[in-house]
Scaffold this active site. Structure first.
Site: not given
Ligand code: GRF
Length: 216
Positions: A13-14, A90-92, A107, A109, A145, A174
């Site tokens: 979604s971002n 979702m990876r460090i 990033n 957060h 973070d 966001e």
């Molecule tokens: C968001 O809440 C972002 O802040 C976090 O993971 C989520 C990702 O959502 N890091 P999307 O894939 O952008 O919908």
């Protein structure tokens, strides 16, 4: 025109909000470490190049991060893209990767950092009983973070909030602040001071105080 590469792992979604923000730059590619990431479709629908680099095909983090860095640098001009965005990636990332893209890696957060780093931030906020929660766009540094903060948005935590309701309220913000931060970067208005703080050149929008619970 400056170029941007966006890294995702899931829903996207971002990513979608960035694709629709009419940014003063070119989104050169979207890279996902998961083939099933829903966000890949948003890029494809808009004719943006997509790449899947499945981390499970690599035996260690360093090898994956090196391959990811090489893939990112294939997009943009000879030095690679001007900006790399983590958008639900979702990876460090290893120190080596972060250094490679230092100063051009942002990033988003879902908390008001430095509160609630890591995962499950909305559950953390509810458990802590905070009245105000939110989200943060920051430059990425090796420590998780905790890089220099560019912009934050705050939302109230309401009585009876579930994790899902709070997450949705934060997510809407966001989408606003990530596009704003990227716009500022592409307009060369973000300055990283030697002390590791971000300065915004020129005027930003007026900031308003948020008090929660609201006063009568
Ligand atoms: C968001 O809440 C972002 O802040 C976090 O993971 C989520 C990702 O959502 N890091 P999307 O894939 O952008 O919908």
């Amino acid at each position: 025109m400056k170029t941007v590469v966006i890294l995702i792992s899931g829903r996207g979604s971002n990513l979608l909000s960035l694709l629709e923000a009419e940014l003063p730059g070119r989104i050169a590619a979207v890279i996902s470490n998961r083939p099933e990431a829903g966000g890949l479709a948003y890029a494809k629908e808009r004719g943006v190049a997509t790449v899947v680099l499945d981390h499970r095909a690599y035996s260690n983090r360093a090898d994956f991060d090196a391959a990811l860095g090489d893939e990112i640098e294939r997009h943009g001009d000879s030095k690679g893209p001007d900006l790399v965005l983590l958008a639900g990636f979702m990876r460090i990332l290893s120190d080596g990767f972060v250094r490679r893209f230092s100063g051009r890696l942002l990033n988003i957060h879902p908390s008001l950092l430095p509160a609630f780093p890591g995962l499950n931030t909305h559950a953390q906020a509810l458990a802590a009983g905070v009245r105000i929660h939110g989200c943060t766009v920051h430059f990425v540094t090796p420590a998780l973070d905790s890089g220099p903060i560019v912009v934050q948005a705050a939302v109230p935590v309401l009585g009876g909030d579930t994790e899902e309701a709070l997450a949705e309220r934060v997510l809407r913000q966001e989408h606003r602040i990530y596009a704003q931060a990227v716009r500022w970067f592409l307009e060369e208005r973000l300055l990283l001071t030697p002390g590791g703080r971000v300065e915004l050149l020129g005027e930003g929008p007026p900031a308003t105080p948020l008090i929660s619970p609201a006063q009568a």
